[in-house]
Design a protein around this motif. Structure first.
Motif, PDB file in Angstrom:
ATOM      1  N   GLU A  20      27.050  51.421  34.082  1.00 16.15           N
ATOM      2  CA  GLU A  20      26.146  50.381  33.568  1.00 16.15           C
ATOM      3  C   GLU A  20      25.896  50.595  32.082  1.00 16.15           C
ATOM      4  OE1 GLU A  20      24.510  47.366  32.903  1.00 16.15           O
ATOM      5  OE2 GLU A  20      24.404  47.468  35.096  1.00 16.15           O
ATOM      6  N   GLU A  31      31.667  34.825  36.732  1.00 15.69           N
ATOM      7  CA  GLU A  31      30.397  34.453  36.119  1.00 15.69           C
ATOM      8  C   GLU A  31      30.568  34.591  34.608  1.00 15.69           C
ATOM      9  OE1 GLU A  31      25.817  36.166  36.176  1.00 15.69           O
ATOM     10  OE2 GLU A  31      27.246  36.854  37.689  1.00 15.69           O
ATOM     11  N   ASP A  62      32.529  38.376  30.602  1.00 18.64           N
ATOM     12  CA  ASP A  62      32.439  37.747  31.919  1.00 18.64           C
ATOM     13  C   ASP A  62      32.387  38.778  33.045  1.00 18.64           C
ATOM     14  OD1 ASP A  62      32.689  35.330  30.544  1.00 18.64           O
ATOM     15  OD2 ASP A  62      34.862  35.286  30.801  1.00 18.64           O
ATOM     16  N   ARG A  63      31.726  38.394  34.132  1.00 15.48           N
ATOM     17  CA  ARG A  63      31.620  39.231  35.329  1.00 15.48           C
ATOM     18  C   ARG A  63      32.483  38.608  36.429  1.00 15.48           C
ATOM     19  NH1 ARG A  63      25.982  39.400  36.256  1.00 15.48           N
ATOM     20  NH2 ARG A  63      25.918  41.375  35.176  1.00 15.48           N
ATOM     21  N   TRP A  69      33.252  38.564  40.455  1.00 16.67           N
ATOM     22  CA  TRP A  69      32.725  38.900  41.774  1.00 16.67           C
ATOM     23  C   TRP A  69      33.889  39.013  42.743  1.00 16.67           C
ATOM     24  CZ3 TRP A  69      27.844  40.219  43.037  1.00 16.67           C
ATOM     25  CH2 TRP A  69      26.849  39.972  42.079  1.00 16.67           C
ATOM     26  N   ALA A  99      30.575  43.371  41.892  1.00 18.54           N
ATOM     27  CA  ALA A  99      30.834  42.679  40.635  1.00 18.54           C
ATOM     28  C   ALA A  99      31.247  43.705  39.593  1.00 18.54           C
ATOM     29  CB  ALA A  99      29.591  41.925  40.166  1.00 18.54           C
ATOM     30  N   THR A 100      32.159  43.306  38.730  1.00 18.88           N
ATOM     31  CA  THR A 100      32.592  44.183  37.650  1.00 18.88           C
ATOM     32  C   THR A 100      32.968  43.326  36.449  1.00 18.88           C
ATOM     33  OG1 THR A 100      33.977  46.114  37.115  1.00 18.88           O
ATOM     34  CG2 THR A 100      35.043  44.301  38.320  1.00 18.88           C
ATOM     35  N   ALA A 101      33.110  43.949  35.331  1.00 16.94           N
ATOM     36  CA  ALA A 101      33.473  43.219  34.114  1.00 16.94           C
ATOM     37  C   ALA A 101      34.911  42.721  34.206  1.00 16.94           C
ATOM     38  CB  ALA A 101      33.312  44.122  32.898  1.00 16.94           C
ATOM     39  N   ALA A 130      28.134  36.723  31.323  1.00 13.98           N
ATOM     40  CA  ALA A 130      27.124  37.514  32.035  1.00 13.98           C
ATOM     41  C   ALA A 130      26.643  38.706  31.216  1.00 13.98           C
ATOM     42  CB  ALA A 130      27.700  37.999  33.367  1.00 13.98           C
ATOM     43  N   PHE A 131      27.473  39.182  30.312  1.00 17.37           N
ATOM     44  CA  PHE A 131      27.154  40.387  29.541  1.00 17.37           C
ATOM     45  C   PHE A 131      26.853  39.995  28.093  1.00 17.37           C
ATOM     46  CE2 PHE A 131      30.166  41.661  32.914  1.00 17.37           C
ATOM     47  CZ  PHE A 131      29.347  42.542  33.616  1.00 17.37           C
TER      48      PHE A 131
END
Length: 187
Positions: free
Chosen positions: A29, A130, A153-154, A156, A107-109, A133-134
């Protein structure tokens, strides 16, 4: 020093203070604010070796009793590539199956090619993207690069959780996968 494997590793539920695991959580994180918002949520499994915690996986509720999310997962850099992450994922899937959960989300980058490869090798499939997202608004520094790609972006992913039902088939036992009905696992 000889190479180590996941064979010397135990996976167990963690009941101690989450702040003691913060350094591991921070491996996965990049936003301190985001981590603060969820570090105490859900349950945590830990991988231990020689009495030392070398990895963790945080499993949280999603609001849907049929789903859980892998919110945070990391293995110490010196022990990566030894099957420990795979064992943590399998323990989480086994726990979900025992609680009649049908789907595990993660979820991951989008920029993290290594994580995308890892999760797909563990049976996860792409679910959605998504966008944006970051961002600084969500606590992530601008211009952060992962594998030379800007963190924005993330992605899923999800994995179906199947239980095993034993049936009597033509005078012999056989197994067939089935999806168990949901049971409340989150409060």
């Amino acid at each position: 020093m000889p190479a180590r494997s996941a064979d010397d590793v135990r996976i167990e539920t963690y009941g101690g203070p989450r702040d003691d695991l913060r350094a591991l959580f921070e491996l996965a994180e990049d936003s301190a604010a985001e981590l603060d918002s969820y570090i105490d949520a859900g349950r945590v499994l830990v991988a231990t070796s020689d009495g030392e915690i070398i990895g963790h996986l945080q499993l949280t509720c999603t609001g849907d009793p049929r789903q859980v999310e892998i919110k945070n997962m990391a293995v110490r850099e010196t022990r990566q590539g030894q099957g420990i992450g795979r064992r943590l994922i399998q323990a989480a899937v086994d726990l979900a199956a025992a609680e009649a959960v049908t789907t595990v989300l993660v979820a991951t980058a989008a920029a993290d090619i290594g994580n995308l490869r890892f999760y797909q090798r563990q049976g996860f499939r792409m679910r959605s993207v998504e966008r944006d997202a970051f961002t600084p608004a969500t606590g992530y520094p601008p211009g952060l690069l992962i594998d030379g790609i800007e963190l924005r972006d993330r992605v899923w992913l999800d994995r179906e959780v199947l239980g095993v039902e034993w049936l009597h088939c033509d005078s012999s036992l056989c197994r067939r996968p089935f999806i168990m009905p949901p049971r409340r696992h989150c409060r």
